[in-house]
Motif scaffolding. Structure first.
Motif, PDB file in Angstrom:
ATOM      1  N   GLN A   1       0.837  -1.204   0.060  1.00  0.00           N
ATOM      2  CA  GLN A   1      -0.083   0.052  -0.073  1.00  0.00           C
ATOM      3  C   GLN A   1       0.888   1.214   0.199  1.00  0.00           C
ATOM      4  O   GLN A   1       2.013   1.291   0.275  1.00  0.00           O
ATOM      5  N   GLY A   2       0.190   2.209  -0.295  1.00  0.00           N
ATOM      6  CA  GLY A   2       1.167   3.592  -0.256  1.00  0.00           C
ATOM      7  C   GLY A   2       1.034   4.064   1.025  1.00  0.00           C
ATOM      8  O   GLY A   2       0.222   3.646   2.022  1.00  0.00           O
ATOM      9  N   PRO A   3       1.891   5.107   1.526  1.00  0.00           N
ATOM     10  CA  PRO A   3       2.035   5.561   2.804  1.00  0.00           C
ATOM     11  C   PRO A   3       0.793   6.165   3.017  1.00  0.00           C
ATOM     12  O   PRO A   3       0.055   6.921   2.281  1.00  0.00           O
ATOM     13  N   ARG A   4       0.461   6.361   4.478  1.00  0.00           N
ATOM     14  CA  ARG A   4      -0.703   6.967   4.906  1.00  0.00           C
ATOM     15  C   ARG A   4      -0.561   7.973   6.190  1.00  0.00           C
ATOM     16  O   ARG A   4       0.276   7.522   6.955  1.00  0.00           O
ATOM     17  N   PHE A   5      -0.906   9.209   6.147  1.00  0.00           N
ATOM     18  CA  PHE A   5      -0.738  10.033   7.214  1.00  0.00           C
ATOM     19  C   PHE A   5      -1.260   9.516   8.340  1.00  0.00           C
ATOM     20  O   PHE A   5      -2.430   9.048   8.222  1.00  0.00           O
ATOM     21  N   ILE A   6      -0.666   9.705   9.422  1.00  0.00           N
ATOM     22  CA  ILE A   6      -1.197   9.409  10.652  1.00  0.00           C
ATOM     23  C   ILE A   6      -1.234  10.398  11.654  1.00  0.00           C
ATOM     24  O   ILE A   6      -2.296  10.848  12.346  1.00  0.00           O
ATOM     25  N   ILE A   7      -0.130  11.334  11.700  1.00  0.00           N
ATOM     26  CA  ILE A   7      -0.126  12.478  12.680  1.00  0.00           C
ATOM     27  C   ILE A   7       0.800  13.417  12.434  1.00  0.00           C
ATOM     28  O   ILE A   7       1.824  12.989  11.720  1.00  0.00           O
ATOM     29  N   GLN A   8       0.785  14.674  12.692  1.00  0.00           N
ATOM     30  CA  GLN A   8       1.555  15.793  12.510  1.00  0.00           C
ATOM     31  C   GLN A   8       1.349  16.710  13.798  1.00  0.00           C
ATOM     32  O   GLN A   8       0.341  17.052  14.545  1.00  0.00           O
ATOM     33  N   GLY A   9       2.688  17.398  14.319  1.00  0.00           N
ATOM     34  CA  GLY A   9       2.608  18.361  15.145  1.00  0.00           C
ATOM     35  C   GLY A   9       3.859  19.425  15.152  1.00  0.00           C
ATOM     36  O   GLY A   9       4.827  19.056  14.136  1.00  0.00           O
ATOM     37  N   TYR A  10       3.928  20.358  15.700  1.00  0.00           N
ATOM     38  CA  TYR A  10       4.734  21.507  15.558  1.00  0.00           C
ATOM     39  C   TYR A  10       5.563  21.418  16.834  1.00  0.00           C
ATOM     40  O   TYR A  10       6.948  21.242  16.909  1.00  0.00           O
ATOM     41  N   LYS A  11       4.989  21.484  18.166  1.00  0.00           N
ATOM     42  CA  LYS A  11       5.446  21.318  19.360  1.00  0.00           C
ATOM     43  C   LYS A  11       4.526  20.781  20.600  1.00  0.00           C
ATOM     44  O   LYS A  11       3.333  20.534  20.224  1.00  0.00           O
ATOM     45  N   THR A  12       5.100  20.365  21.678  1.00  0.00           N
ATOM     46  CA  THR A  12       4.237  19.591  22.743  1.00  0.00           C
ATOM     47  C   THR A  12       3.500  18.441  22.182  1.00  0.00           C
ATOM     48  O   THR A  12       4.367  17.491  21.689  1.00  0.00           O
ATOM     49  N   LYS A  13       2.491  18.223  22.844  1.00  0.00           N
ATOM     50  CA  LYS A  13       1.684  16.953  22.289  1.00  0.00           C
ATOM     51  C   LYS A  13       0.323  17.093  21.367  1.00  0.00           C
ATOM     52  O   LYS A  13      -0.163  17.901  21.710  1.00  0.00           O
ATOM     53  N   VAL A  14       0.335  16.130  20.669  1.00  0.00           N
ATOM     54  CA  VAL A  14      -0.761  15.956  19.682  1.00  0.00           C
ATOM     55  C   VAL A  14      -1.249  14.657  19.844  1.00  0.00           C
ATOM     56  O   VAL A  14      -0.458  13.376  19.852  1.00  0.00           O
ATOM     57  N   THR A  15      -2.561  14.546  19.967  1.00  0.00           N
ATOM     58  CA  THR A  15      -3.246  13.119  19.771  1.00  0.00           C
ATOM     59  C   THR A  15      -4.228  12.843  19.264  1.00  0.00           C
ATOM     60  O   THR A  15      -5.086  14.140  19.093  1.00  0.00           O
ATOM     61  N   ASN A  16      -4.486  11.963  18.336  1.00  0.00           N
ATOM     62  CA  ASN A  16      -5.615  11.667  17.573  1.00  0.00           C
ATOM     63  C   ASN A  16      -6.027  10.182  17.842  1.00  0.00           C
ATOM     64  O   ASN A  16      -5.498   9.675  18.689  1.00  0.00           O
ATOM     65  N   GLU A  17      -7.083   9.672  17.102  1.00  0.00           N
ATOM     66  CA  GLU A  17      -7.511   8.371  17.468  1.00  0.00           C
ATOM     67  C   GLU A  17      -6.604   7.224  17.075  1.00  0.00           C
ATOM     68  O   GLU A  17      -6.746   5.901  17.459  1.00  0.00           O
ATOM     69  N   VAL A  18      -5.637   7.553  16.432  1.00  0.00           N
ATOM     70  CA  VAL A  18      -4.479   6.403  16.039  1.00  0.00           C
ATOM     71  C   VAL A  18      -3.344   6.514  16.724  1.00  0.00           C
ATOM     72  O   VAL A  18      -2.874   5.340  17.253  1.00  0.00           O
ATOM     73  N   ALA A  19      -2.691   7.820  17.302  1.00  0.00           N
ATOM     74  CA  ALA A  19      -1.305   7.796  17.848  1.00  0.00           C
ATOM     75  C   ALA A  19      -1.412   9.121  18.467  1.00  0.00           C
ATOM     76  O   ALA A  19      -2.335  10.098  18.535  1.00  0.00           O
ATOM     77  N   SER A  20      -0.398   9.354  19.145  1.00  0.00           N
ATOM     78  CA  SER A  20       0.211  10.760  20.077  1.00  0.00           C
ATOM     79  C   SER A  20       1.296  10.764  19.677  1.00  0.00           C
ATOM     80  O   SER A  20       2.271  10.037  19.174  1.00  0.00           O
ATOM     81  N   LEU A  21       1.778  12.097  19.577  1.00  0.00           N
ATOM     82  CA  LEU A  21       3.123  12.544  19.148  1.00  0.00           C
ATOM     83  C   LEU A  21       3.550  13.474  20.057  1.00  0.00           C
ATOM     84  O   LEU A  21       2.894  14.469  20.410  1.00  0.00           O
ATOM     85  N   PHE A  22       4.692  13.281  20.640  1.00  0.00           N
ATOM     86  CA  PHE A  22       5.397  14.038  21.657  1.00  0.00           C
ATOM     87  C   PHE A  22       6.693  14.950  20.921  1.00  0.00           C
ATOM     88  O   PHE A  22       7.476  14.149  20.671  1.00  0.00           O
ATOM     89  N   ILE A  23       6.399  16.063  21.290  1.00  0.00           N
ATOM     90  CA  ILE A  23       7.483  16.950  20.844  1.00  0.00           C
ATOM     91  C   ILE A  23       8.274  17.875  21.893  1.00  0.00           C
ATOM     92  O   ILE A  23       7.346  18.647  22.429  1.00  0.00           O
ATOM     93  N   PRO A  24       9.295  17.666  21.988  1.00  0.00           N
ATOM     94  CA  PRO A  24       9.956  18.379  23.255  1.00  0.00           C
ATOM     95  C   PRO A  24      10.175  19.944  22.914  1.00  0.00           C
ATOM     96  O   PRO A  24      10.061  20.154  21.614  1.00  0.00           O
ATOM     97  N   ALA A  25      10.344  20.765  23.957  1.00  0.00           N
ATOM     98  CA  ALA A  25      10.754  22.355  23.725  1.00  0.00           C
ATOM     99  C   ALA A  25      11.370  22.339  22.535  1.00  0.00           C
ATOM    100  O   ALA A  25      11.647  23.342  21.790  1.00  0.00           O
ATOM    101  N   ASP A  26      12.687  21.735  22.749  1.00  0.00           N
ATOM    102  CA  ASP A  26      13.742  22.238  21.753  1.00  0.00           C
ATOM    103  C   ASP A  26      13.475  21.729  20.229  1.00  0.00           C
ATOM    104  O   ASP A  26      14.442  21.848  19.374  1.00  0.00           O
ATOM    105  N   ARG A  27      12.670  20.773  20.267  1.00  0.00           N
ATOM    106  CA  ARG A  27      11.980  20.171  18.993  1.00  0.00           C
ATOM    107  C   ARG A  27      13.318  19.345  18.145  1.00  0.00           C
ATOM    108  O   ARG A  27      13.157  19.290  16.871  1.00  0.00           O
ATOM    109  N   LYS A  28      14.257  19.137  18.743  1.00  0.00           N
ATOM    110  CA  LYS A  28      15.239  18.285  18.042  1.00  0.00           C
ATOM    111  C   LYS A  28      14.805  16.722  17.999  1.00  0.00           C
ATOM    112  O   LYS A  28      15.655  15.941  17.454  1.00  0.00           O
ATOM    113  N   SER A  29      13.660  16.459  18.504  1.00  0.00           N
ATOM    114  CA  SER A  29      13.326  15.224  18.475  1.00  0.00           C
ATOM    115  C   SER A  29      11.880  14.974  18.562  1.00  0.00           C
ATOM    116  O   SER A  29      11.319  15.901  18.953  1.00  0.00           O
TER     117      SER A  29
END
Lengths: 113, 108
Positions: B42-70
């Motif tokens: 299959q083709g790649p499928r978008f799951i989540i996106q963020g800029y900083k801090t925490k984002v959560t949706n029905e599939v996953a959570s994304l954690f981005i620290p303040a320095d955004r280096k990881s």
């Protein structure tokens, strides 16, 4: 449910033949991408269009590959002549230029023998 | 020069939480962090996106620290159907460059 549509889904062809792959982007999307995926190279960006104009095709072998958008609902990727090393999955993706995400089709699986 | 660095593979078991960390030391101010999932054939499928801090949706959570280096993608209570390749990308627009991704294998 809007989606990117690609044809053909599967293609087996002989070396030297012309191959044309087609893509219908999601209605309203003004950016279109062609990617190629192989086990060795992973996902490679071949070409990128915005508002039907080619913006970047630096990833595409110029001597045999060409990409066009005859209209807003159709993008084509052509290989002429095809070679065995072109065997890969070719993905089309589309998105809105103002956005940060793109949506992929299911791919065209090409085998050149 | 790779834009992001992530583990090549990870194994997990059904019901566990899977965390995939991605390094992007040279992230630009305008870059967003985006994760895609690709199942076999299959083709790649978008799951989540963020800029900083925490984002959560029905599939996953994304954690981005303040320095955004990881960033860390968290998949809660995985099932066998979550076996896939997960790609971490950074981009300011929608011209996305994919790296090798992380192959996640969920075992029974």
């Amino acid at each position: 449910d809007a989606r990117v549509t690609q044809t053909p889904r599967h293609k087996v062809t002989e070396m030297g033949q012309e191959v044309t792959m087609r893509c219908q982007p999601i209605l309203g999307h003004n950016t279109v991408f062609w990617y190629r995926q192989t086990m060795m190279q992973g996902l490679e960006l071949l070409a990128y269009f915005r508002n039907r104009a080619p913006l970047d095709d630096s990833g595409m072998p110029k001597d045999r590959f060409s990409a066009e958008m005859p209209d807003a609902t159709l993008a084509t990727l052509k290989i002429q002549p095809s070679e065995p090393r072109d065997s890969a999955v070719y993905f089309c993706a589309s998105g809105r230029y103002s956005g940060n995400t793109i949506y992929f089709g299911e791919g065209s699986w090409l085998t050149v023998v | 020069l790779a834009k992001t660095t992530q583990p090549i593979s990870m194994d997990s078991y059904e019901g566990q939480e899977v965390n995939i960390t991605c390094s992007h030391n040279n992230i630009a101010t305008n870059d967003y962090i985006t994760w895609y999932q690709q199942f076999p054939s299959q083709g790649p499928r978008f799951i989540i996106q963020g800029y900083k801090t925490k984002v959560t949706n029905e599939v996953a959570s994304l954690f981005i620290p303040a320095d955004r280096k990881s960033s860390t993608l968290s998949l809660p209570r995985v099932s066998l159907s979550d076996t896939a390749v997960y790609y971490c990308l950074r981009a300011a627009g929608n011209k996305l460059t994919f790296g090798g991704g992380t192959r996640v294998l969920v075992k029974p």
